[in-house]
Enzyme design. Structure first.
Site, PDB file in Angstrom:
ATOM      1  N   ASP A   7       0.877  -1.169   0.000  1.00  0.00           N
ATOM      2  CA  ASP A   7       0.000   0.000   0.000  1.00  0.00           C
ATOM      3  C   ASP A   7       0.917   1.222   0.000  1.00  0.00           C
ATOM      4  O   ASP A   7       1.415   1.631   1.047  1.00  0.00           O
ATOM      5  CB  ASP A   7      -0.893  -0.010   1.240  1.00  0.00           C
ATOM      6  CG  ASP A   7      -1.859   1.161   1.268  1.00  0.00           C
ATOM      7  OD1 ASP A   7      -2.390   1.507   0.198  1.00  0.00           O
ATOM      8  OD2 ASP A   7      -2.069   1.729   2.354  1.00  0.00           O
ATOM      9  N   GLU A  68      -1.215  -1.126  -4.941  1.00  0.00           N
ATOM     10  CA  GLU A  68      -2.463  -0.391  -5.155  1.00  0.00           C
ATOM     11  C   GLU A  68      -2.296   0.608  -6.295  1.00  0.00           C
ATOM     12  O   GLU A  68      -1.325   1.364  -6.335  1.00  0.00           O
ATOM     13  CB  GLU A  68      -2.880   0.345  -3.883  1.00  0.00           C
ATOM     14  CG  GLU A  68      -4.208   1.089  -4.038  1.00  0.00           C
ATOM     15  CD  GLU A  68      -4.663   1.730  -2.742  1.00  0.00           C
ATOM     16  OE1 GLU A  68      -5.219   1.016  -1.892  1.00  0.00           O
ATOM     17  OE2 GLU A  68      -4.451   2.947  -2.579  1.00  0.00           O
ATOM     18  N   ASP A 141      -2.731   1.075   7.014  1.00  0.00           N
ATOM     19  CA  ASP A 141      -1.901   0.829   5.829  1.00  0.00           C
ATOM     20  C   ASP A 141      -1.429  -0.625   5.788  1.00  0.00           C
ATOM     21  O   ASP A 141      -1.312  -1.218   4.713  1.00  0.00           O
ATOM     22  CB  ASP A 141      -0.681   1.761   5.833  1.00  0.00           C
ATOM     23  CG  ASP A 141      -1.063   3.202   6.073  1.00  0.00           C
ATOM     24  OD1 ASP A 141      -1.241   3.936   5.091  1.00  0.00           O
ATOM     25  OD2 ASP A 141      -1.202   3.581   7.256  1.00  0.00           O
TER      26      ASP A 141
END
Length: 204
Positions: A7, A68, A141
């Protein structure tokens, strides 16, 4: 299949490793966050992110990396930092020849919770349940990184089949293309449109 989910972020870059296959129980191998100081120079922060990701790659040897996909946001400064961290993550994987997959936030949420509009609390709760953890990983996260890895494990088989089908379609289409290498082009029929013939001293 062992996947490192990332992430991306400059201040906190979530990382998580999940192992398993679609349709079977999944196992968390590790989870954490690579942190950098907001007071440091941008170049130094990117180097810190790179070193942190490299350490995870060295320690866990994933077969795939899931990152991501970055979308534009109202806060340009934030999205720029996220995009830069994402590029570093992809570079680290590419340098080792590890396949990289990009997943949108809505794809990850839908894969893990069944809803593309789930909030972070719902994602964390489902990650905890799917990986049989005692509590949701902190900060968010870290949970998002695990969700990315889970998403890729579940979506990869379908994506691979789709890519194979597209490749097969392109190959078969190329072999049937008129005039392609080794393939004779269409022959013209006398008198057909685009041809001429002579009749008694004049051209028809």
């Amino acid at each position: 299949m062992r996947v490192l989910g990332i992430d991306p972020g400059l201040t906190r870059c979530g990382v998580g490793v999940v192992e398993g296959v679609a349709g079977r129980p999944l196992t968390m191998i590790g989870v954490g966050v690579v942190r950098t100081s907001s007071d440091a120079e941008l170049g130094d922060r990117l180097v810190a992110v790179e070193r942190g990701i490299e350490q995870w790659l060295d320690e866990h040897s994933p077969g795939y990396v899931a990152v991501e996909r970055v979308f534009a946001q109202h806060n340009v400064r934030t999205v720029m930092g996220t995009a830069q961290a994402s590029a570093v993550a992809m570079l680290c994987a590419a340098r080792r020849g590890i396949p990289v997959a990009l997943h949108t936030p809505s794809e990850v949420k839908a894969a893990v919770t069944g809803s593309g509009r789930a909030d972070k609390a719902q994602v964390g709760a489902m990650v905890t349940r799917l990986l049989r953890l005692d509590a949701p990983p902190k900060p968010a996260d870290a949970a998002d990184a695990l969700a990315l890895a889970i998403c890729h494990i579940w979506r990869a088989p379908a994506q691979n089949r789709l890519q194979q089908a597209v490749a097969a379609h392109r190959t078969s289409g190329a072999s049937r293309t008129p005039g392609a290498a080794g393939t004779p082009g269409p022959s013209r029929t006398p008198g057909a449109p685009g041809t001429s013939r002579t009749l008694k001293g004049r051209t028809a």
